[in-house]
Write a protein that holds these residues in place. Structure first.
Motif, PDB file in Angstrom:
ATOM      1  N   ALA A 196       0.382  -1.037  -0.362  1.00 41.42           N
ATOM      2  CA  ALA A 196       0.499  -0.005   0.125  1.00 41.42           C
ATOM      3  C   ALA A 196       1.050   0.963  -0.007  1.00 41.42           C
ATOM      4  O   ALA A 196       0.022   2.264  -0.578  1.00 41.42           O
ATOM      5  CB  ALA A 196      -0.631  -0.204   1.054  1.00 41.42           C
ATOM      6  N   VAL A 197       1.669   1.170   0.419  1.00 40.72           N
ATOM      7  CA  VAL A 197       2.961   2.624   0.538  1.00 40.72           C
ATOM      8  C   VAL A 197       3.452   2.585  -0.415  1.00 40.72           C
ATOM      9  O   VAL A 197       3.660   3.100  -1.030  1.00 40.72           O
ATOM     10  CB  VAL A 197       4.195   2.468   1.584  1.00 40.72           C
ATOM     11  CG1 VAL A 197       4.882   3.040   2.010  1.00 40.72           C
ATOM     12  CG2 VAL A 197       3.725   1.862   3.330  1.00 40.72           C
ATOM     13  N   ARG A 199       2.031   1.548  -3.393  1.00 41.98           N
ATOM     14  CA  ARG A 199       0.895   2.087  -4.098  1.00 41.98           C
ATOM     15  C   ARG A 199       0.612   3.893  -4.339  1.00 41.98           C
ATOM     16  O   ARG A 199       0.718   4.480  -4.718  1.00 41.98           O
ATOM     17  CB  ARG A 199      -0.101   1.777  -3.941  1.00 41.98           C
ATOM     18  CG  ARG A 199      -0.254   0.127  -5.051  1.00 41.98           C
ATOM     19  CD  ARG A 199      -1.805  -0.296  -4.707  1.00 41.98           C
ATOM     20  NE  ARG A 199      -2.602  -0.856  -3.913  1.00 41.98           N
ATOM     21  CZ  ARG A 199      -2.253  -1.843  -2.938  1.00 41.98           C
ATOM     22  NH1 ARG A 199      -1.402  -2.607  -2.480  1.00 41.98           N
ATOM     23  NH2 ARG A 199      -3.006  -1.307  -2.034  1.00 41.98           N
ATOM     24  N   LEU A 200       1.412   4.394  -3.104  1.00 44.15           N
ATOM     25  CA  LEU A 200       0.816   5.550  -2.720  1.00 44.15           C
ATOM     26  C   LEU A 200       2.267   6.136  -2.854  1.00 44.15           C
ATOM     27  O   LEU A 200       1.509   7.507  -4.197  1.00 44.15           O
ATOM     28  CB  LEU A 200       0.724   5.695  -0.620  1.00 44.15           C
ATOM     29  CG  LEU A 200       0.762   7.222  -0.082  1.00 44.15           C
ATOM     30  CD1 LEU A 200      -0.741   7.545  -0.674  1.00 44.15           C
ATOM     31  CD2 LEU A 200       1.383   7.511   1.096  1.00 44.15           C
ATOM     32  N   ASP A 203       1.399   6.971  -6.698  1.00 48.26           N
ATOM     33  CA  ASP A 203      -0.433   7.037  -7.541  1.00 48.26           C
ATOM     34  C   ASP A 203      -0.155   9.073  -7.611  1.00 48.26           C
ATOM     35  O   ASP A 203      -0.061   9.583  -8.172  1.00 48.26           O
ATOM     36  CB  ASP A 203      -1.337   6.644  -6.661  1.00 48.26           C
ATOM     37  CG  ASP A 203      -1.369   5.146  -6.983  1.00 48.26           C
ATOM     38  OD1 ASP A 203      -1.322   4.894  -7.887  1.00 48.26           O
ATOM     39  OD2 ASP A 203      -2.709   4.618  -6.191  1.00 48.26           O
ATOM     40  N   GLU A 204       0.302   9.025  -6.250  1.00 46.63           N
ATOM     41  CA  GLU A 204       0.924  10.746  -5.169  1.00 46.63           C
ATOM     42  C   GLU A 204       1.761  11.286  -6.289  1.00 46.63           C
ATOM     43  O   GLU A 204       2.134  12.555  -6.552  1.00 46.63           O
ATOM     44  CB  GLU A 204       0.982  10.642  -4.340  1.00 46.63           C
ATOM     45  CG  GLU A 204      -0.456  10.018  -3.795  1.00 46.63           C
ATOM     46  CD  GLU A 204      -0.553  11.181  -1.942  1.00 46.63           C
ATOM     47  OE1 GLU A 204       0.183  11.377  -1.965  1.00 46.63           O
ATOM     48  OE2 GLU A 204      -1.527  10.488  -1.898  1.00 46.63           O
ATOM     49  N   LYS A 218       7.954   2.167   5.053  1.00 45.22           N
ATOM     50  CA  LYS A 218       6.982   2.057   7.143  1.00 45.22           C
ATOM     51  C   LYS A 218       7.648   1.340   8.103  1.00 45.22           C
ATOM     52  O   LYS A 218       7.246   2.184   8.805  1.00 45.22           O
ATOM     53  CB  LYS A 218       6.308   0.514   6.082  1.00 45.22           C
ATOM     54  CG  LYS A 218       4.870   0.179   7.258  1.00 45.22           C
ATOM     55  CD  LYS A 218       4.845  -1.036   6.545  1.00 45.22           C
ATOM     56  CE  LYS A 218       5.327  -2.461   7.099  1.00 45.22           C
ATOM     57  NZ  LYS A 218       5.087  -3.999   7.352  1.00 45.22           N
ATOM     58  N   ARG A 250       0.462  10.653   6.560  1.00 43.19           N
ATOM     59  CA  ARG A 250       0.451   9.912   5.443  1.00 43.19           C
ATOM     60  C   ARG A 250       0.469   8.517   4.924  1.00 43.19           C
ATOM     61  O   ARG A 250      -0.029   7.732   4.727  1.00 43.19           O
ATOM     62  CB  ARG A 250       0.791  10.827   3.973  1.00 43.19           C
ATOM     63  CG  ARG A 250      -0.245  10.832   2.804  1.00 43.19           C
ATOM     64  CD  ARG A 250      -1.172  10.952   2.220  1.00 43.19           C
ATOM     65  NE  ARG A 250      -2.336  11.163   1.698  1.00 43.19           N
ATOM     66  CZ  ARG A 250      -2.893  10.055   1.150  1.00 43.19           C
ATOM     67  NH1 ARG A 250      -2.797   8.979   2.846  1.00 43.19           N
ATOM     68  NH2 ARG A 250      -2.995   9.349  -0.071  1.00 43.19           N
ATOM     69  N   VAL A 251       1.994   7.921   5.200  1.00 44.70           N
ATOM     70  CA  VAL A 251       2.349   6.393   5.450  1.00 44.70           C
ATOM     71  C   VAL A 251       1.564   5.315   5.966  1.00 44.70           C
ATOM     72  O   VAL A 251       0.703   4.969   5.976  1.00 44.70           O
ATOM     73  CB  VAL A 251       3.961   6.398   5.762  1.00 44.70           C
ATOM     74  CG1 VAL A 251       4.073   4.727   5.473  1.00 44.70           C
ATOM     75  CG2 VAL A 251       5.062   7.614   4.524  1.00 44.70           C
ATOM     76  N   GLU A 253      -1.789   5.781   6.824  1.00 51.96           N
ATOM     77  CA  GLU A 253      -3.172   5.806   6.441  1.00 51.96           C
ATOM     78  C   GLU A 253      -2.910   4.548   5.109  1.00 51.96           C
ATOM     79  O   GLU A 253      -4.314   4.663   4.905  1.00 51.96           O
ATOM     80  CB  GLU A 253      -3.007   7.482   5.304  1.00 51.96           C
ATOM     81  CG  GLU A 253      -3.902   8.703   6.888  1.00 51.96           C
ATOM     82  CD  GLU A 253      -3.649  10.065   5.964  1.00 51.96           C
ATOM     83  OE1 GLU A 253      -4.198  10.167   5.159  1.00 51.96           O
ATOM     84  OE2 GLU A 253      -3.893  10.823   6.711  1.00 51.96           O
ATOM     85  N   ALA A 254      -1.781   4.732   4.454  1.00 54.80           N
ATOM     86  CA  ALA A 254      -2.242   4.068   3.541  1.00 54.80           C
ATOM     87  C   ALA A 254      -1.961   2.292   4.305  1.00 54.80           C
ATOM     88  O   ALA A 254      -2.852   1.702   3.268  1.00 54.80           O
ATOM     89  CB  ALA A 254      -0.669   3.910   3.413  1.00 54.80           C
TER      90      ALA A 254
END
Length: 340
Positions: A196-197, A199-200, A203-204, A218, A250-251, A253-254
């Protein structure tokens, strides 16, 4: 030391292996990883030696390490079971010899078996131990070991829930009277948060971060709950390597979606329990173990999602090894639990 070797407990985790020696406690804690040379296929490192070898340092047993570009890492354990039997056997044997400092230690081993195991999986785990030169294998259910290591009174009649968040899977189990009443598994575990990290970042920021970099980010976000976390990757458009700073919050939140999967698995497991045990869980709550339990904010999210108390074990990453260690110190405890 006896030629037959000291009794040992071995916690085979997807991320790390821990060995508990009778009378000594945890004597080994290393990654469950094997390093091979891409060009020759030869194994050049196990555990900590594999990690340093992947970084270009020396390998194991006098074998030269390989450059990170030429070395390939393998993780032969998944969900507590050997996925690559040959590499798992060699890794276990290396760890046993490292603990005993003897070429043929021949210890008696206590090992954890998944709560919902098949006869084939049981045989695979026992074979891995015997082929690694153990003289005897005693198996304990994973949830029982985790609960013992977390200090839960597993032999009483109340209900207790243990959630073990590992590298590649999260195990949920309800115990009572020394037995596993209901259990479930969520694929993904801490690795799902790592992905998920990654992908974050993609994506961003348009960066492709590999697993090691995402895992490091992480862990930094876990240790440093405030401030920013630096993460490196290759630009998806140009291929150039660059770094970006992400807020630690933010990390974390992933991790929301993987946590929701854990909540659903816990709910489903509770639905399979008798009403009286469900009432116990509402009062006693759950205990978190495993490396993923260290993620800041996880306990609060689970508590909100399940409306029940959630606490983290005092030594979450060591809980299974410590529970198996209790069985090593008192082998009669295994028989008492089996009679329940």
């Amino acid at each position: 030391m006896s030629l037959l070797g000291r009794d040992l407990a071995i916690d085979l985790g997807a991320a790390g292996t821990r060995i508990y020696a009778k009378g000594r406690g945890i004597v080994l804690d290393e990654p469950s990883v094997v390093l091979r040379d891409r060009r020759t296929g030869k194994v050049v490192g196990f555990g900590a030696d594999a990690v340093t070898g992947a970084d270009g340092a020396d390998g194991v047993d006098g074998v030269d390490g390989v450059d990170g570009a030429d070395g390939e890492t393998y993780w032969p354990i998944s969900d507590g079971l050997p996925q690559d039997g040959e590499l798992a056997r060699r890794m276990i044997r290396h760890f046993l010899r490292k603990v005993h400092r003897h070429p043929f230690p021949r210890p008696r081993l206590v090992m954890a078996v998944p709560d919902e195991f098949t006869p084939i999986e049981r045989v695979a785990l026992r074979d891995a131990g015997f082929e690694a030169e153990a003289r005897g294998i005693l198996l304990v259910k994973h949830a029982i070991a985790a609960a013992l290591g977390a200090g839960l009174p597993v032999r009483d009649g109340s209900g207790h829930m243990v959630v073990d968040i590992g590298r590649d899977a999260t195990r949920v189990a309800v115990l009572s009277c020394g037995a596993v009443v209901a259990a479930g598994t969520v694929r993904g575990g801490g690795n799902a948060v790592t992905r998920a990290v990654a992908r974050l970042v993609e994506d961003e920021h348009g960066l492709l971060a590999d697993e090691r970099e995402a895992e490091a980010a992480k862990l930094r976000a876990t240790r440093e709950p405030t401030g920013n976390v630096l993460i490196r990757g290759r630009d998806a458009g140009t291929g150039e390597e660059r770094a970006v700073a992400l807020p630690a919050a933010r990390v974390r939140e992933a991790a929301v979606q993987p946590v929701e999967h854990i909540v659903r698995a816990a709910e489903h497991t509770m639905e399979r329990c008798p009403p009286e045990l469900t009432a116990d869980l509402g009062e006693r709550g759950m205990v978190l173990v495993g490396g993923g339990a260290l993620l800041p904010g996880l306990r609060r999210r689970l508590q909100e999602g399940l409306s029940m108390p959630v606490r983290r074990a005092e030594r979450p990453t060591d809980s299974v090894a410590l529970g198996l260690g209790r069985c090593v110190e008192d082998l009669g405890l295994i028989a008492k639990l089996r009679r329940r």
